[in-house]
Design an enzyme around this catalytic site. Structure first.
Site, PDB file in Angstrom:
ATOM      1  N   HIS A   4      -2.884 -10.254  11.513  1.00 51.63           N
ATOM      2  CA  HIS A   4      -2.306  -8.883  11.554  1.00 51.63           C
ATOM      3  C   HIS A   4      -1.898  -8.350  12.784  1.00 51.63           C
ATOM      4  CE1 HIS A   4      -2.269  -5.019   9.696  1.00 51.63           C
ATOM      5  NE2 HIS A   4      -2.321  -4.677   9.668  1.00 51.63           N
ATOM      6  N   GLU A  44       0.980  -1.379  -0.306  1.00 53.55           N
ATOM      7  CA  GLU A  44       0.427  -0.061   0.167  1.00 53.55           C
ATOM      8  C   GLU A  44       0.816   1.270  -0.157  1.00 53.55           C
ATOM      9  OE1 GLU A  44      -2.066   0.770   4.163  1.00 53.55           O
ATOM     10  OE2 GLU A  44      -2.410  -1.454   3.797  1.00 53.55           O
ATOM     11  N   CYS A  55      -3.559  -3.695   3.800  1.00 50.67           N
ATOM     12  CA  CYS A  55      -2.612  -4.968   4.703  1.00 50.67           C
ATOM     13  C   CYS A  55      -2.987  -6.341   3.816  1.00 50.67           C
ATOM     14  CB  CYS A  55      -2.944  -5.088   6.464  1.00 50.67           C
ATOM     15  SG  CYS A  55      -2.341  -3.245   6.912  1.00 50.67           S
TER      16      CYS A  55
HETATM   17  N1  CAA Z   1       0.820   2.735  30.194  1.00 51.62           N
HETATM   18  C1  CAA Z   1       0.380   1.492  30.432  1.00 51.62           C
HETATM   19  N2  CAA Z   1      -0.389   1.301  29.294  1.00 51.62           N
HETATM   20  C2  CAA Z   1      -1.493   2.602  28.453  1.00 51.62           C
HETATM   21  C3  CAA Z   1      -0.419   4.160  29.186  1.00 51.62           C
HETATM   22  C4  CAA Z   1       0.731   4.071  30.120  1.00 51.62           C
HETATM   23  N3  CAA Z   1       0.978   5.097  30.846  1.00 51.62           N
HETATM   24  N4  CAA Z   1      -1.115   5.519  28.416  1.00 51.62           N
HETATM   25  C5  CAA Z   1      -2.489   4.808  27.622  1.00 51.62           C
HETATM   26  N5  CAA Z   1      -2.044   3.503  27.691  1.00 51.62           N
HETATM   27  C6  CAA Z   1      -2.078   2.383  26.616  1.00 51.62           C
HETATM   28  C7  CAA Z   1      -3.753   2.821  27.180  1.00 51.62           C
HETATM   29  O1  CAA Z   1      -5.284   2.746  27.471  1.00 51.62           O
HETATM   30  C8  CAA Z   1      -4.581   1.703  25.683  1.00 51.62           C
HETATM   31  O2  CAA Z   1      -5.206   0.636  25.810  1.00 51.62           O
HETATM   32  P1  CAA Z   1      -6.336   0.141  25.342  1.00 51.62           P
HETATM   33  O3  CAA Z   1      -6.534   0.072  24.110  1.00 51.62           O
HETATM   34  O4  CAA Z   1      -6.197  -1.146  25.376  1.00 51.62           O
HETATM   35  O5  CAA Z   1      -6.876   0.888  26.656  1.00 51.62           O
HETATM   36  C9  CAA Z   1      -3.154   2.111  25.176  1.00 51.62           C
HETATM   37  O6  CAA Z   1      -2.555   2.314  25.745  1.00 51.62           O
HETATM   38  C10 CAA Z   1      -3.136   2.945  23.793  1.00 51.62           C
HETATM   39  O7  CAA Z   1      -3.247   4.324  24.210  1.00 51.62           O
HETATM   40  P2  CAA Z   1      -4.358   5.735  23.208  1.00 51.62           P
HETATM   41  O8  CAA Z   1      -5.650   4.253  23.498  1.00 51.62           O
HETATM   42  O9  CAA Z   1      -4.360   6.706  23.630  1.00 51.62           O
HETATM   43  O10 CAA Z   1      -3.052   5.477  22.301  1.00 51.62           O
HETATM   44  P3  CAA Z   1      -3.391   6.665  20.824  1.00 51.62           P
HETATM   45  O11 CAA Z   1      -4.861   7.271  20.830  1.00 51.62           O
HETATM   46  O12 CAA Z   1      -2.214   7.808  20.966  1.00 51.62           O
HETATM   47  O13 CAA Z   1      -3.322   6.133  19.633  1.00 51.62           O
HETATM   48  C11 CAA Z   1      -4.318   4.646  17.954  1.00 51.62           C
HETATM   49  C12 CAA Z   1      -3.972   4.135  19.391  1.00 51.62           C
HETATM   50  C13 CAA Z   1      -5.506   5.134  18.326  1.00 51.62           C
HETATM   51  C14 CAA Z   1      -4.819   2.519  17.470  1.00 51.62           C
HETATM   52  C15 CAA Z   1      -3.231   4.429  17.051  1.00 51.62           C
HETATM   53  O14 CAA Z   1      -1.697   3.926  17.101  1.00 51.62           O
HETATM   54  C16 CAA Z   1      -3.232   4.773  15.490  1.00 51.62           C
HETATM   55  O15 CAA Z   1      -4.155   5.449  15.061  1.00 51.62           O
HETATM   56  N6  CAA Z   1      -2.978   3.427  14.782  1.00 51.62           N
HETATM   57  C17 CAA Z   1      -2.826   3.658  13.455  1.00 51.62           C
HETATM   58  C18 CAA Z   1      -4.554   2.907  12.953  1.00 51.62           C
HETATM   59  C19 CAA Z   1      -3.833   1.286  13.367  1.00 51.62           C
HETATM   60  O16 CAA Z   1      -3.769   0.785  13.885  1.00 51.62           O
HETATM   61  N7  CAA Z   1      -5.132   0.992  13.729  1.00 51.62           N
HETATM   62  C20 CAA Z   1      -5.784  -0.952  13.796  1.00 51.62           C
HETATM   63  C21 CAA Z   1      -6.611  -0.812  13.680  1.00 51.62           C
HETATM   64  S1  CAA Z   1      -6.771  -1.135  11.222  1.00 51.62           S
HETATM   65  C22 CAA Z   1      -5.662  -2.337  10.663  1.00 51.62           C
HETATM   66  O17 CAA Z   1      -5.249  -3.089  11.464  1.00 51.62           O
HETATM   67  C23 CAA Z   1      -4.819  -1.829   9.895  1.00 51.62           C
HETATM   68  C24 CAA Z   1      -3.326  -0.855   9.610  1.00 51.62           C
HETATM   69  O18 CAA Z   1      -2.951  -1.809   9.812  1.00 51.62           O
HETATM   70  C25 CAA Z   1      -3.368  -0.160   9.944  1.00 51.62           C
END
Ligand code: CAA
Length: 440
Positions: A244, A83, A120
């Protein structure tokens, strides 16, 4: 019936690495635990100035062809799943074939080349295409080369930035395979979704939280569809379940969903159905909130059970060992998870031959595909022969400033001058977009 499946696998990781807790977290002012415990990541791989999807793919393929003593005449099909393509006309497989023709006697003029795109999941779709081509008897004794290659980058400041990565997985699909035999048992969950898009742009527009819900929804549908053909599925039927893996934290959620689905515990749905007299739907809003709350509480309890924790430790956790160290490789990600599981089994002397894997692929946009595989008799030799640990250890550790330069350069910005942090070592190197890569 002749078995068809994966005969050999080689991996090429980008030659740079970013330490998430040590370098990225302090620069972002975040607690390192968010990355290590929350997302489940330690480091991500990045390409050096002279690497891109073509060079990484060609280098992985060359390693595979050398190890299996193949020449172009042995390969009748080259499919690249990516991609991160930079050419809307010529498939990336033509660039990779051009590289390989520089080093082998003969050429790939006879080979059917293509490029597969569905985020993916395209790597798995390419394997399916190769399987069908061989099973249809159109391969004339030749094997297929499937290469999943990506630079998975997000805009700086995007929540996805922590999950980046880059690398390529080359797989040989052939009759009488040494690693795994593919089966006809398959299930799909597919819907038009807009949570993750790259319309004519290098960095994706992402609604990260929604993308996680879409992943789980499509995965659940794919499991249901899979069970319609392999209906007596139980979590203990599988030695490993590679998912994945955009980041290991996502697989923690997917693993729990898969487990609950396969143990067929529908207690909560049954109770609610009894109350409202039919299958629950979203428009039952008042009940829906209560239903979602009940599901959450139920899942939290299930997660704490000894049965679940021991199943997760044996079946899912070993699939995440490489991902923790390289980040998201998009099309290559589920194939790294399979390799990770097999490496774990080899290191622990597990007798895997004849055991089953359940492989759960996913691509945004969105589609999940679930299929079963049987581990073949040569799996251990193949996995031990594939070079990986050394590559991971040799990666150059970027400072945050260096990371920002690398990131700008790989946003297809050729005006960014970037020093090379490592030296090419008898490999294909990037010479400009759309130009033939050279070997140095
Ligand atoms: N200690 C321990 N854990 C902590 C922490 C700390 N200090 N701070 C945060 N966390 C935990 C949170 O509780 C959360 O865990 P849970 O989901 O189990 O509750 C985790 O860490 C992540 O924290 P946030 O949710 O606050 O993180 P974020 O909002 O900044 O980002 C995300 C998370 C939205 C997935 C981001 O990484 C993102 O946008 N990623 C890209 C999109 C993606 O990968 N999506 C996955 C599905 S799509 C797919 O799979 C296709 C692909 O390849 C992209």
């Amino acid at each position: 019936m002749t078995a068809v499946g994966i005969d050999a696998i080689e991996i090429w990781t980008g030659k740079l690495q970013l330490d998430l807790p040590g370098t990225f977290a302090p620069a972002k002012g975040e607690d390192p635990g968010k990355y290590t415990k929350g997302l489940g990541l330690e480091t991500s791989s990045f390409p050096d100035a002279y690497e891109d999807i073509v060079t990484m793919g060609a280098n992985a393929a060359k390693r595979l062809m050398d190890r299996k003593d193949l020449d172009p005449q042995d390969i009748g099909r080259i499919d690249v799943a990516t991609e991160s393509a930079f050419d809307n006309s010529k498939p990336v497989s033509t660039y990779i074939a051009g590289c390989l023709e520089q080093v082998y006697d003969g050429d790939f003029h006879h080979a059917n080349k293509g490029e597969r795109k569905f985020a993916c999941v395209a790597g798995t779709q390419s394997i399916d295409d190769a399987y069908n081509w061989i099973k249809a008897g159109r391969n004339r004794g030749r094997a297929a080369l499937v290469i999943a290659t990506d630079t998975a980058l997000y805009a700086r400041g995007d929540p996805g930035e922590a999950t980046q990565g880059a690398g390529a997985v080359a797989m040989l699909i052939d009759e009488d395979p040494s690693v795994v035999e593919l089966s006809t048992e398959q299930g799909y969950g597919s819907a038009d979704e807009t949570d993750f898009l790259k319309p004519n742009q290098q960095f994706p527009s992402v609604d990260g939280k929604r993308s996680m819900q879409v992943y789980l929804a499509r995965m659940r549908e794919a499991l249901e569809d899979f069970e319609s053909v392999a209906w007596d599925t139980h979590p203990d039927d599988f030695a490993y379940i590679p998912f994945h893996t955009p980041f290991p934290g996502m697989v923690r959620k997917a693993g729990l969903l898969g487990y609950r689905h396969m143990i067929r515990d529908t207690e909560i749905e049954d109770a609610l159905e009894g109350r409202i007299g039919r299958q629950p739907r979203e428009e039952d809003f008042d009940d829906w909130e209560a239903y979602e709350e009940a599901i959450r509480a139920y899942m939290d309890d299930l997660k704490e059970t000894e049965e679940y924790q021991s199943w997760y430790a044996d079946t899912i956790d070993p699939t995440l060992n490489i991902s923790r160290r390289v980040g998201n490789w998009y099309t290559g990600s589920v194939h790294i998870a399979r390799v990770s599981a097999l490496r774990h089994a080899a290191a622990n002397d597990v007798d895997l031959q004849g055991q089953k894997l359940l492989v759960a692929s996913y691509g945004s946009g969105a589609q999940a595909e679930i299929h079963a595989e049987t581990v073949a008799d040569g799996w251990k030799e193949e996995i031990e022969a594939a070079d990986l640990e050394d590559q991971l250890q040799r990666r150059y550790d970027l400072s945050y400033d260096e990371y920002e330069q690398v990131h700008d350069r790989h946003n297809h910005d050729m005006d960014v001058e970037l020093e090379e942090f490592t030296q090419p070592d008898g490999e294909f190197v990037f010479t400009g977009w759309g130009r033939m890569s050279e070997r140095k």
